[in-house]
Design an enzyme around this catalytic site. Sequence first.
Site, PDB file in Angstrom:
ATOM      1  N   VAL A  76      -3.870   2.718   4.083  1.00  0.00           N
ATOM      2  CA  VAL A  76      -2.909   3.545   4.697  1.00  0.00           C
ATOM      3  C   VAL A  76      -2.487   5.109   4.303  1.00  0.00           C
ATOM      4  O   VAL A  76      -1.981   5.863   4.800  1.00  0.00           O
ATOM      5  CB  VAL A  76      -1.479   2.687   4.429  1.00  0.00           C
ATOM      6  N   LYS A  77      -3.305   5.197   3.046  1.00  0.00           N
ATOM      7  CA  LYS A  77      -2.891   6.700   2.515  1.00  0.00           C
ATOM      8  C   LYS A  77      -3.648   7.630   3.070  1.00  0.00           C
ATOM      9  O   LYS A  77      -3.399   8.822   2.880  1.00  0.00           O
ATOM     10  CB  LYS A  77      -3.213   6.427   1.094  1.00  0.00           C
ATOM     11  N   ASP A  78      -4.577   7.249   3.998  1.00  0.00           N
ATOM     12  CA  ASP A  78      -5.466   8.409   4.611  1.00  0.00           C
ATOM     13  C   ASP A  78      -4.460   9.409   5.584  1.00  0.00           C
ATOM     14  O   ASP A  78      -4.568  10.438   5.760  1.00  0.00           O
ATOM     15  CB  ASP A  78      -6.339   7.829   5.825  1.00  0.00           C
ATOM     16  N   ALA A  84      -2.576  11.611   3.224  1.00  0.00           N
ATOM     17  CA  ALA A  84      -3.595  12.711   2.783  1.00  0.00           C
ATOM     18  C   ALA A  84      -3.723  13.801   4.031  1.00  0.00           C
ATOM     19  O   ALA A  84      -3.582  14.954   3.513  1.00  0.00           O
ATOM     20  CB  ALA A  84      -5.005  12.062   2.578  1.00  0.00           C
TER      21      ALA A  84
END
Length: 325
Positions: free
Chosen positions: A27-29, A32
């Site tokens: 999910v952190k894409d 980022a």
Amino acid sequence: IRINSLSKETGCEILGKAEFMNPGGSVKDRAALFVVEDAERKGLIKPGGTVVEGTAGNTGIGLAHVCRAKGYKCVIYMPNTQSQEKIDLLRMLGADVRPVPAVPFENPDNYNHQAKRFAESLSNAVWTNQFDNPANRQAHIETTGPEIWAQTNGKVDGFTCATGTGGTFAGTTRFLKEASEGRVKSFVADPPGSVIYSYVKSPGKELQRQGSSITEGIGQGRITANLQPDVDLIDDALSIPDSQTIAMLYRLLDEDGIYLGASSALNVAAAYEMAKILGPGKTIVTMMCDGAYRYQSRLFSRKWLESKGLVSAIPAHLQKYIVLE
């Protein structure tokens, strides 16, 4: 993804958003990409510059992908308690990884503060400050929330997930509350060692933490700038012990063929609890943050599980999946 076993048991539609399908595997894409592009718009970084972040791993992996695509150097400070799989992957993606001792946020040697100081010591560098940079939250207001609304045809009744930076939970909650005119219920899920459960339950008077958790990248000792604007939108909080998380992780593998990391399993456990609270006929959505591949040397290791006192939490018929020493 419809989680068939839990949906059948509860009479609800329990759905997991498959964030492990993103290019960086989590999910952190989303955060980022948004924090880097925010820095570009503000002129904080120029071509050939350096992106610096403090992260438990997945935001760093997302940033490493984005930096490769955009031609930036990437320096990641992370607690030395994180899985070796994450550290190895970051290095494979060309990041300069700097594991440092895990100390509380209040300590000046916390990995976030070290990242900030290092970025300030360089020219043409930016500390992306994922915990308190509202571009993180904005990613989920603009992408995650609208996708969930569209994919459920606006029929979502409940949303739950844990919070680390607060971006995913707060941004998605904000969008779903506005789109549904307040109808969607939002429950924050919390692991041991985090203060969010006590903060919501008190309400806002206590920041109590007890114990620690096997989960990585979630739980918090404070209310971040990403979470703060949406605290009033939280309908309830769920405290999910590690025993429940690990049992759900193994159950999902066995009954649904879904291979998730611990934070994702905690989120699904919270969705299961939320379904029981809201009652049959509801549609509950949670986040499958990442897969188990980044944690398998721990989560499927008998020695590691024994060290955490968790073997007994896994039902006997599921212990056949503990395949590592």
